[in-house]
Write a protein that holds these residues in place. Sequence first.
Motif, PDB file in Angstrom:
ATOM      1  N   GLY A  54      66.609  44.663  45.189  1.00 54.78           N
ATOM      2  CA  GLY A  54      65.517  45.316  45.906  1.00 54.78           C
ATOM      3  C   GLY A  54      65.652  46.822  45.892  1.00 54.78           C
ATOM      4  O   GLY A  54      66.401  47.400  45.104  1.00 54.78           O
ATOM      5  N   VAL A  55      64.917  47.449  46.785  1.00 56.65           N
ATOM      6  CA  VAL A  55      64.919  48.906  46.929  1.00 56.65           C
ATOM      7  C   VAL A  55      65.022  49.238  48.408  1.00 56.65           C
ATOM      8  O   VAL A  55      64.377  48.586  49.239  1.00 56.65           O
ATOM      9  CB  VAL A  55      63.625  49.534  46.351  1.00 56.65           C
ATOM     10  CG1 VAL A  55      63.641  51.052  46.510  1.00 56.65           C
ATOM     11  CG2 VAL A  55      63.426  49.142  44.898  1.00 56.65           C
ATOM     12  N   VAL A  56      65.833  50.220  48.729  1.00 56.91           N
ATOM     13  CA  VAL A  56      65.886  50.733  50.096  1.00 56.91           C
ATOM     14  C   VAL A  56      65.411  52.176  50.071  1.00 56.91           C
ATOM     15  O   VAL A  56      65.761  52.951  49.178  1.00 56.91           O
ATOM     16  CB  VAL A  56      67.300  50.621  50.722  1.00 56.91           C
ATOM     17  CG1 VAL A  56      68.306  51.496  49.994  1.00 56.91           C
ATOM     18  CG2 VAL A  56      67.253  50.974  52.209  1.00 56.91           C
ATOM     19  N   GLY A  57      64.574  52.512  51.029  1.00 50.28           N
ATOM     20  CA  GLY A  57      64.048  53.876  51.112  1.00 50.28           C
ATOM     21  C   GLY A  57      64.510  54.538  52.392  1.00 50.28           C
ATOM     22  O   GLY A  57      64.322  53.992  53.486  1.00 50.28           O
ATOM     23  N   ILE A  58      65.132  55.698  52.234  1.00 52.72           N
ATOM     24  CA  ILE A  58      65.528  56.509  53.399  1.00 52.72           C
ATOM     25  C   ILE A  58      64.579  57.701  53.435  1.00 52.72           C
ATOM     26  O   ILE A  58      64.515  58.487  52.478  1.00 52.72           O
ATOM     27  CB  ILE A  58      66.995  56.969  53.287  1.00 52.72           C
ATOM     28  CG1 ILE A  58      67.911  55.745  53.177  1.00 52.72           C
ATOM     29  CG2 ILE A  58      67.379  57.839  54.480  1.00 52.72           C
ATOM     30  CD1 ILE A  58      69.365  56.097  52.950  1.00 52.72           C
TER      31      ILE A  58
END
Length: 382
Positions: A97-101
């Motif tokens: 997946g992708v994590v966005g900060i």
Amino acid sequence: TANAPIFGVNVNGLINVWNKNAETVTEFSREDTKGKNLVRDFIREEHRDRVQEVFTKALNGDETANFEFPLVTKAGKSVEILLNATTRRDEQGNVIGVVGIGQDITARIAQEQEYSRLIDSANAPIFGVDMNGDVNVWNVCSANLTGFLASETLGNSLVDNFITPQYRPMVAEVISRALRGIETANFEFPLMNKTSTKLISILLNATTRRDETGKVVGVVGIGQDITARMAQEQEYARLIDTANAPIFGIDSNGLVNVWNRNASNLTGFSSEDVMGRHLVNEFITDDFKERVQNVFIKALAGVQTANFEFPLVTKAGVRVEVLLNATTRRDEQNRISGVVGIGQDITARMNQEQEYARLIDAANAPIFGIDVEGSVNVWNQC
């Protein structure tokens, strides 16, 4: 508990991370968002392709930093987010997946838009360049002044496209210095005009532009159109140069900065001979230096002197008598910048007066005179 919105999606783009700060920023709870498609359900339609592309790249291991996009809140408002999209992997290194900060930059964007409106509506030419010298700010006043629309200037080199060749090195140096943090005030240069061969004279303050971290990102110039003032000054210069009287001027250090043709004809010194040289020290006879210097000191303090007689020394070493009005010279801010003297050559008159005095004194008859108060002012030898 992070003080930044953090959210994540799985390989299908469905939300599986939504922290408390994301809840606060968007007003959507974790339960509201879990399992929903982030792009389809929380991004406005006009931005979906861009955001989807960033997530697709991150799912392929190509991460993106400082990507700006809007999230839609529960109330239907847009919240501007500055995002770092990071690939998320499991313990085997597989992409999951992708994590966005993110960072909520809504207030900053609003402030920038307000600054942009102020710049665009300012009654002064304002333009800016990026680190490559390409135009990235061009307000309405700049467009009205030059005839070049913002669409014609943005992305083009300011120096190469809008500055005349003879001034390009000077302007390029000012921009280069500002990009190094060395700002320049009151720099005069001409901008090209789209509809005329006539140049537009600009008095510019070149200011270093920085981002929120203090990093230099370009230069912004706030200008003043001094075309009319320059034309007026040139007209004054022509009038001074062609005047039928010696006119000369000094700066606050006593150095010559005005010397008209009549002064050249009178003294034999050309303007090139005298410019930048000390008037009193180099062109006044020793017996008058102190008196002339005092007149200039007074004028530099705002106290002007009329009908002051003093001698100038010509190039041939001859003494020329001048009757002078010493006038304080001021700049556009009314600050004293020097002294200008408008003179009259009274050498012939002085010679005639001396000749009359000799004739009177040698006359074979008693000659005497009085002033208006009855005091004797002439009494010859006879």
